[in-house]
Design a protein around this motif. Structure first.
Motif, PDB file in Angstrom:
ATOM      1  N   LYS A  55     -18.678  41.450  13.728  1.00 15.81           N
ATOM      2  CA  LYS A  55     -18.677  40.026  13.430  1.00 15.81           C
ATOM      3  C   LYS A  55     -18.689  39.806  11.920  1.00 15.81           C
ATOM      4  N   GLY A  57     -19.436  37.979   8.377  1.00 15.03           N
ATOM      5  CA  GLY A  57     -20.559  37.202   7.892  1.00 15.03           C
ATOM      6  C   GLY A  57     -20.120  35.787   7.536  1.00 15.03           C
ATOM      7  N   PRO A  58     -21.066  34.933   7.162  1.00 14.01           N
ATOM      8  CA  PRO A  58     -20.724  33.553   6.801  1.00 14.01           C
ATOM      9  C   PRO A  58     -19.837  33.525   5.564  1.00 14.01           C
ATOM     10  N   TRP A  60     -18.301  31.471   2.277  1.00 13.14           N
ATOM     11  CA  TRP A  60     -18.560  30.362   1.364  1.00 13.14           C
ATOM     12  C   TRP A  60     -17.320  29.477   1.291  1.00 13.14           C
ATOM     13  N   ARG A  61     -17.522  28.176   1.478  1.00 13.12           N
ATOM     14  CA  ARG A  61     -16.420  27.220   1.414  1.00 13.12           C
ATOM     15  C   ARG A  61     -16.434  26.540   0.047  1.00 13.12           C
ATOM     16  N   GLU A 141     -23.129  19.635   4.043  1.00 12.77           N
ATOM     17  CA  GLU A 141     -22.476  20.947   3.982  1.00 12.77           C
ATOM     18  C   GLU A 141     -22.893  21.714   2.732  1.00 12.77           C
ATOM     19  N   ARG A 178     -33.269  26.728   6.022  1.00  9.48           N
ATOM     20  CA  ARG A 178     -32.476  27.508   6.967  1.00  9.48           C
ATOM     21  C   ARG A 178     -32.797  27.172   8.417  1.00  9.48           C
ATOM     22  N   ARG A 183     -26.221  26.544   8.554  1.00  6.54           N
ATOM     23  CA  ARG A 183     -24.876  26.788   8.012  1.00  6.54           C
ATOM     24  C   ARG A 183     -24.620  26.088   6.679  1.00  6.54           C
ATOM     25  N   GLN A 185     -24.493  25.375   2.759  1.00  9.17           N
ATOM     26  CA  GLN A 185     -24.441  26.142   1.523  1.00  9.17           C
ATOM     27  C   GLN A 185     -25.450  25.582   0.530  1.00  9.17           C
ATOM     28  N   ASP A 255     -29.853  35.269   0.660  1.00  5.10           N
ATOM     29  CA  ASP A 255     -29.199  34.331   1.568  1.00  5.10           C
ATOM     30  C   ASP A 255     -27.695  34.362   1.326  1.00  5.10           C
ATOM     31  N   LEU A 257     -25.438  32.354   2.034  1.00  2.92           N
ATOM     32  CA  LEU A 257     -24.830  31.068   1.701  1.00  2.92           C
ATOM     33  C   LEU A 257     -25.566  30.374   0.564  1.00  2.92           C
ATOM     34  N   SER A 303     -18.362  35.763  -4.247  1.00  2.00           N
ATOM     35  CA  SER A 303     -19.741  35.345  -3.915  1.00  2.00           C
ATOM     36  C   SER A 303     -20.759  35.913  -4.871  1.00  2.00           C
TER      37      SER A 303
END
Length: 305
Positions: A55, A57-58, A60-61, A141, A178, A183, A185, A255, A257, A303
């Motif tokens: 899977k 990982g998260p 970053w947007r 977000e 968290r 989710r 950032q 973390d 994010l 990141s």
């Protein structure tokens, strides 16, 4: 094809008689090798079998759709417009003034409906959890955090928030964030360099008069005192700010994010970026520079923290 290579179908067997014991033992061996006895373990992955993909990982947007700003007087634009007043319209994070060009203006399509400012003038790290609780209602977000200057700017160095307590407060804050916003950032700005604030602000005679009203006594008291004890006092404040920033960076790094922005401490600001009301808080130019620094970190493709 040998018996082991041949497909095998598991089935019930009646207890063998004495004459069939040898055949039963052989059959049991075949069953064990084929791996289809009752209660067998995980399936075997042969050379040609695709393993389940790990899977990811998260991610970053770089273009979040909503922003909640947390922190202290810097983020609500205190003394940036008028004396002794908040001026959130020029906030580096959520301001509406085009001269500042805040993060919200740069990143959010509809800042009026999708950005919120819960920073409070005078806030300490201990107040961050309450701000998080208020912001979590909107499910932003992106959350921005700029806090810690008031923990160091006390009447005296002995009143500064201990570094361990500051770290513990930020850890609790991130845990609370968290739990409520798994989710979301988080952008964390470093506490600005208060020693540079003293060295730049003291160049203005009017600024030094304003400082006598009691602004950040631990650093700004007696700004023209260059004795060893005064310099030692200022260095203690700077080292405490550096310890705060180390704590912010280390907790944030855990973390996936969260991004910590050290450039806010490193930025070589001058008196041109300071408020002309108190020569302590950022003026409109300072707010614009903070917005630019944050924008660079948030929209960076990698990141790194």
């Amino acid at each position: 094809m040998t018996q082991i290579d041949r497909p095998f179908r598991c089935r019930r067997h009646r207890s063998p008689g004495p004459a069939s014991r040898a055949a039963a033992v052989a059959s049991a061996l075949v069953i064990g090798l084929a791996g289809c006895s009752e209660g067998s373990g995980a399936p075997h992955h042969g050379p040609g079998t695709k393993r389940p993909a790990a899977k990811a990982g998260p991610v970053w947007r770089t273009a979040p759709g909503s922003i909640a700003a947390l922190g202290d007087s810097i983020t609500v634009g205190f003394d940036a417009c008028t004396v002794l007043s908040d001026c959130p319209e020029v906030s580096w994070a959520t301001g509406t003034d085009p001269k500042v060009d805040s993060l919200a203006r740069r990143l959010v399509k509809n800042p009026a409906k999708h950005s919120w400012n819960y920073a409070r003038t005078g806030a300490l790290m201990s107040e961050l959890p309450d701000q998080i609780a208020a912001a979590a209602v909107h499910k932003p977000e992106l959350v921005t955090v700029l806090i810690g200057a008031n923990d160091a700017c006390r009447s005296d160095v002995r009143a500064m928030t201990p570094a361990k307590a500051f770290r513990a407060g930020f850890e609790r804050s991130m845990e609370k964030l968290r739990r409520a916003l798994p989710r979301t950032q988080v952008y964390v700005a470093a506490v600005p360099d208060l020693l540079r604030l003293w060295s730049e602000g003291r160049k203005n005679p009017l600024g030094k008069q304003v400082w006598k009203l009691g602004i950040c006594g631990s650093m700004l008291r007696n700004p023209d005192d260059l004795t060893w004890s005064a310099e030692r006092r200022r260095e203690k404040v700077r080292h405490r700010v550096m310890a705060y920033n180390q704590a912010l960076a280390q907790v944030c790094r855990k973390d996936a994010l969260c991004r910590f922005d050290a450039s806010v401490f490193d930025y070589r600001f001058t008196g041109r970026q300071l408020s002309t009301w108190d020569w302590f808080h950022p003026g409109m130019r300072g707010q614009r520079e903070l917005a630019e620094l944050a924008f660079r970190t948030i929209t960076r493709a990698d990141s790194r923290t």
